[in-house]
Design an enzyme around this catalytic site. Structure first.
Site, PDB file in Angstrom:
ATOM      1  N   ASP A  16       0.862  -1.174   0.000  1.00  0.00           N
ATOM      2  CA  ASP A  16       0.000   0.000   0.000  1.00  0.00           C
ATOM      3  C   ASP A  16       0.909   1.237   0.000  1.00  0.00           C
ATOM      4  OD1 ASP A  16      -2.298   1.646   0.304  1.00  0.00           O
ATOM      5  OD2 ASP A  16      -1.979   1.686   2.468  1.00  0.00           O
ATOM      6  N   ASP A  18      -0.132   5.005   1.140  1.00  0.00           N
ATOM      7  CA  ASP A  18      -0.304   5.915   2.269  1.00  0.00           C
ATOM      8  C   ASP A  18      -0.176   5.167   3.584  1.00  0.00           C
ATOM      9  OD1 ASP A  18      -0.915   7.995   0.444  1.00  0.00           O
ATOM     10  OD2 ASP A  18      -2.974   7.275   0.317  1.00  0.00           O
TER      11      ASP A  18
END
Length: 251
Positions: A16, A18
């Site tokens: 991922d 963020d």
């Protein structure tokens, strides 16, 4: 893969963005707060109750595609807005309008230098690639490429499945596993041969439901128990704790 803290069966790592690669989770949370607070203040007047950049963000918004995050938070306040269209202007009182308003704020923060990388993650990704593992970035953000360029990390990932690609392919976002599964397929590996690296509960759900070989939870905000409950095989505070350039304490 003992140096990386992964099972020997893992051939690819799916990260991922963020909160995992970059510290932009705080940037997004601030942009959501500015957007929702302005909307709620205009709507509710003296009854205004602000958006909580920690509790509300973690529970209703974090990890979700932009429009889904708007719907999720508004539903928590009993508010129903029309969806509108993806191209709605930022001042439109629609789900997409609010989402686009938030996106404008995020882009302003990114372009003003509001992006920092987690150095432990950068070292880990570099070490994984040096050991022959393939790497992908999987993010609901439509700004993922801009963010990677801002930290000079675009070349660290063989594949990028972000909000733009997901829209083009019609892939539902987290907590569904489809974007992670697409990344694994693009890398030429099965789900059981891929490890998922996520900080959001929705991402944990995606890793579990997609039957990935290993799911690593990044506990940046003190939600280690919840990450385990949502499917993490291990929870750490920083990827340096797994290896690839130093270790720390288990979360």
């Amino acid at each position: 893969m003992t140096d990386l803290g992964l099972p020997a069966t893992i051939l690819a790592c799916l990260f991922d963005l963020d909160g995992v690669v970059t510290r932009t989770a705080a940037v997004h949370a601030a942009a959501w707060k500015e957007t929702f607070d302005a909307f709620l203040r205009d709507r509710d007047g003296d009854a205004f109750r602000p958006f909580d950049a920690h509790a509300d963000y973690d529970q209703y918004v974090d990890g979700l595609p932009r429009a889904d995050g708007v719907r999720s938070f508004l539903a928590s306040r009993g508010i129903d807005l029309p969806d509108g269209d993806p191209g709605d202007p930022p001042d439109a009182l629609t789900v997409n309008g609010l989402g686009n308003r938030k996106n404008e704020r995020v882009l302003e923060k990114i372009r003003s230098g509001g992006v920092e990388a987690y150095e432990g993650t950068i070292r880990y990704v570099t070490a994984a690639r040096a050991q022959g593992l393939r790497t992908a970035l999987v993010s609901s953000s439509a700004n993922a490429r801009d963010v990677l360029r801002a930290i000079d990390a675009e070349g660290l990932f063989d594949v990028r499945i972000d909000g733009v690609v997901a829209a083009e392919r019609g892939l539902p976002g987290k907590p569904r596993p489809d974007t992670f599964l697409a990344a694994a397929a693009d890398l030429g590996v099965e789900a059981k041969q891929a490890a998922v690296f996520e900080d959001a509960l929705a991402g944990m759900d995606a890793g579990r439901s997609g039957h990935f070989g290993y799911v690593v939870g990044l506990d940046r905000v003190g939600q280690g128990d919840a990450l385990y409950a949502h499917g993490a095989d291990i929870v750490v505070r920083d990827l340096a704790e797994l290896g690839g350039g130093g270790r720390g304490e288990r979360a």
